[in-house]
Design a protein around this motif. Structure first.
Motif, PDB file in Angstrom:
ATOM      1  N   PRO A  25      37.678  45.574  32.658  1.00  0.00           N
ATOM      2  CA  PRO A  25      37.278  46.033  34.001  1.00  0.00           C
ATOM      3  C   PRO A  25      37.790  45.102  35.098  1.00  0.00           C
ATOM      4  CG  PRO A  25      35.385  45.903  32.500  1.00  0.00           C
ATOM      5  CD  PRO A  25      36.521  45.199  31.826  1.00  0.00           C
ATOM      6  N   GLU A  27      36.187  44.024  37.589  1.00  0.00           N
ATOM      7  CA  GLU A  27      35.171  43.011  37.892  1.00  0.00           C
ATOM      8  C   GLU A  27      35.297  41.803  36.965  1.00  0.00           C
ATOM      9  OE1 GLU A  27      34.270  46.781  39.563  1.00  0.00           O
ATOM     10  OE2 GLU A  27      34.611  46.237  37.455  1.00  0.00           O
ATOM     11  N   GLN A  28      35.630  42.031  35.705  1.00  0.00           N
ATOM     12  CA  GLN A  28      35.815  40.921  34.773  1.00  0.00           C
ATOM     13  C   GLN A  28      37.019  40.078  35.179  1.00  0.00           C
ATOM     14  OE1 GLN A  28      36.112  42.005  30.600  1.00  0.00           O
ATOM     15  NE2 GLN A  28      37.115  40.070  30.075  1.00  0.00           N
ATOM     16  N   LEU A  30      38.299  39.703  38.206  1.00  0.00           N
ATOM     17  CA  LEU A  30      38.006  38.943  39.424  1.00  0.00           C
ATOM     18  C   LEU A  30      37.034  37.806  39.146  1.00  0.00           C
ATOM     19  CD1 LEU A  30      37.671  41.874  41.980  1.00  0.00           C
ATOM     20  CD2 LEU A  30      39.646  40.399  41.575  1.00  0.00           C
ATOM     21  N   ARG A  31      36.038  38.057  38.316  1.00  0.00           N
ATOM     22  CA  ARG A  31      35.054  37.029  37.986  1.00  0.00           C
ATOM     23  C   ARG A  31      35.698  35.880  37.214  1.00  0.00           C
ATOM     24  NH1 ARG A  31      32.197  39.968  35.077  1.00  0.00           N
ATOM     25  NH2 ARG A  31      32.814  39.197  33.023  1.00  0.00           N
ATOM     26  N   THR A  57      35.382  43.990  47.879  1.00  0.00           N
ATOM     27  CA  THR A  57      35.428  43.756  46.430  1.00  0.00           C
ATOM     28  C   THR A  57      35.950  42.369  46.119  1.00  0.00           C
ATOM     29  OG1 THR A  57      35.786  46.116  46.014  1.00  0.00           O
ATOM     30  CG2 THR A  57      36.386  44.589  44.247  1.00  0.00           C
ATOM     31  N   GLU A  60      33.510  39.453  47.195  1.00  0.00           N
ATOM     32  CA  GLU A  60      32.362  39.275  46.308  1.00  0.00           C
ATOM     33  C   GLU A  60      32.625  38.184  45.272  1.00  0.00           C
ATOM     34  OE1 GLU A  60      29.589  41.919  43.225  1.00  0.00           O
ATOM     35  OE2 GLU A  60      31.110  42.898  44.471  1.00  0.00           O
ATOM     36  N   TYR A  61      33.908  37.990  44.954  1.00  0.00           N
ATOM     37  CA  TYR A  61      34.280  36.977  43.960  1.00  0.00           C
ATOM     38  C   TYR A  61      35.081  35.838  44.580  1.00  0.00           C
ATOM     39  CZ  TYR A  61      32.814  40.658  40.789  1.00  0.00           C
ATOM     40  OH  TYR A  61      32.085  41.630  40.136  1.00  0.00           O
TER      41      TYR A  61
END
Length: 295
Positions: A25, A27-28, A30-31, A57, A60-61
């Motif tokens: 994903p 999000e993974q 970027l994190r 988006t 956020e990271y």
């Protein structure tokens, strides 16, 4: 702007071959990029394409938008048509505060076709370089007038691959067009990235750092592999995990200001993208410090 260190999501999910990391994903990505230390990201195929959504988006990271690849077709369409096609991408970059446009000619490129070996890559005839350079310069003039510098990405499997290609390209383009120095593509294409850095440092406005595994590069040539076959075999890796002398290359870029990106293709489902991101970031910081480009 001083030097900032960013990442390309191709280390998590490969845009040229979505089977590599396609399940990871956004999000993974970027994190984990944030955890590794990066403060900026280039675009990938999973990113939102509306500037407000994209900015939120990334923020956020803890990331800024660095830039994003654009596939041009100037060999087959007019400058006017290219600018129309480019407009949504350029507006996205501008809306997110990016000031460089990663640009590469792909109308006849083969790097995305696993069945075509690199030995069959397109070559531009001598008589065609000037016209191509004029067209790229027109695009570069137009984007720079809007505050975004065109940085050309020399790339395996395209018409700007070899050392001679890069010299030809720089010769026929105007001052609005700068070079994206990619250490991995330069090395694999037969050029010395440190020599390129020294010769063109006044026209280098973006840097991609990827390393090369020399044994796999040799295997790719011996077995007449395609670009994607070599990527799957692991020809690319993060800085410090291959053959390139990054300190010497970066020393040639004294005075450089801008982004330096770790851009190394994911090649294995068994490889932890986070571990390689951390390794690449730590090594790049060390090389930048050794080159006196970073405190």
């Amino acid at each position: 702007m001083t030097i900032r260190i960013g990442a390309n999501p191709i280390g998590w999910s490969n845009d040229d071959m979505t089977e590599l990391g396609g399940h990871i994903p956004l999000e993974q990505c970027l994190r984990e990029a944030q955890e590794a230390g990066f403060v900026g990201m280039e675009l990938g195929n999973k990113f939102p394409r509306k500037s407000e959504t994209l900015k939120a988006t990334l923020a956020e990271y803890g990331h800024s938008l660095v830039s994003g690849w654009y596939s041009s077709e100037l060999l087959t369409r007019s400058v006017k048509d290219e600018l129309l096609n480019l407009r949504p991408h350029l507006d996205l970059l501008k809306g997110c505060g990016a000031d460089v446009l990663v640009f590469a000619e792909t109308s006849n490129a083969i790097h995305g076709d696993i069945n075509i070996p690199l030995s069959k890559r397109p070559v531009l005839h001598d008589k065609d370089w000037v016209e191509f350079g004029n067209r790229v310069t027109e695009i570069g003039d137009a984007t720079l007038a809007e505050g975004v510098r065109l940085v050309y990405h020399h790339h395996m499997g395209t018409i700007v691959q070899s050392e001679e290609d890069i010299h030809n390209f720089m010769r026929v383009t105007g001052p609005s067009v700068h070079l994206l120095l990619d250490t991995g593509h330069a090395t694999w294409g037969g050029a010395d990235p440190a020599t390129l850095a020294g010769r063109y440092k006044d026209r280098i406005s973006h840097v991609h750092t990827k390393d090369i595994r020399s044994d796999i590069m040799k295997k790719a040539a011996d077995k007449n592999m395609s670009f994607l076959e070599a990527v799957i075999a692991g020809v690319y890796t993060v800085p410090g995990d291959g053959m390139i002398d990054f300190t010497t290359t970066l020393k040639e870029l004294q005075g450089y200001q801008g982004w330096v990106i770790v851009e190394a293709e994911q090649y294995s489902e068994e490889t932890s993208a986070l571990s390689f991101a951390k390794l690449g970031y730590a090594n790049l910081v060390k090389y930048l410090q050794e080159a006196n480009l970073l405190d």
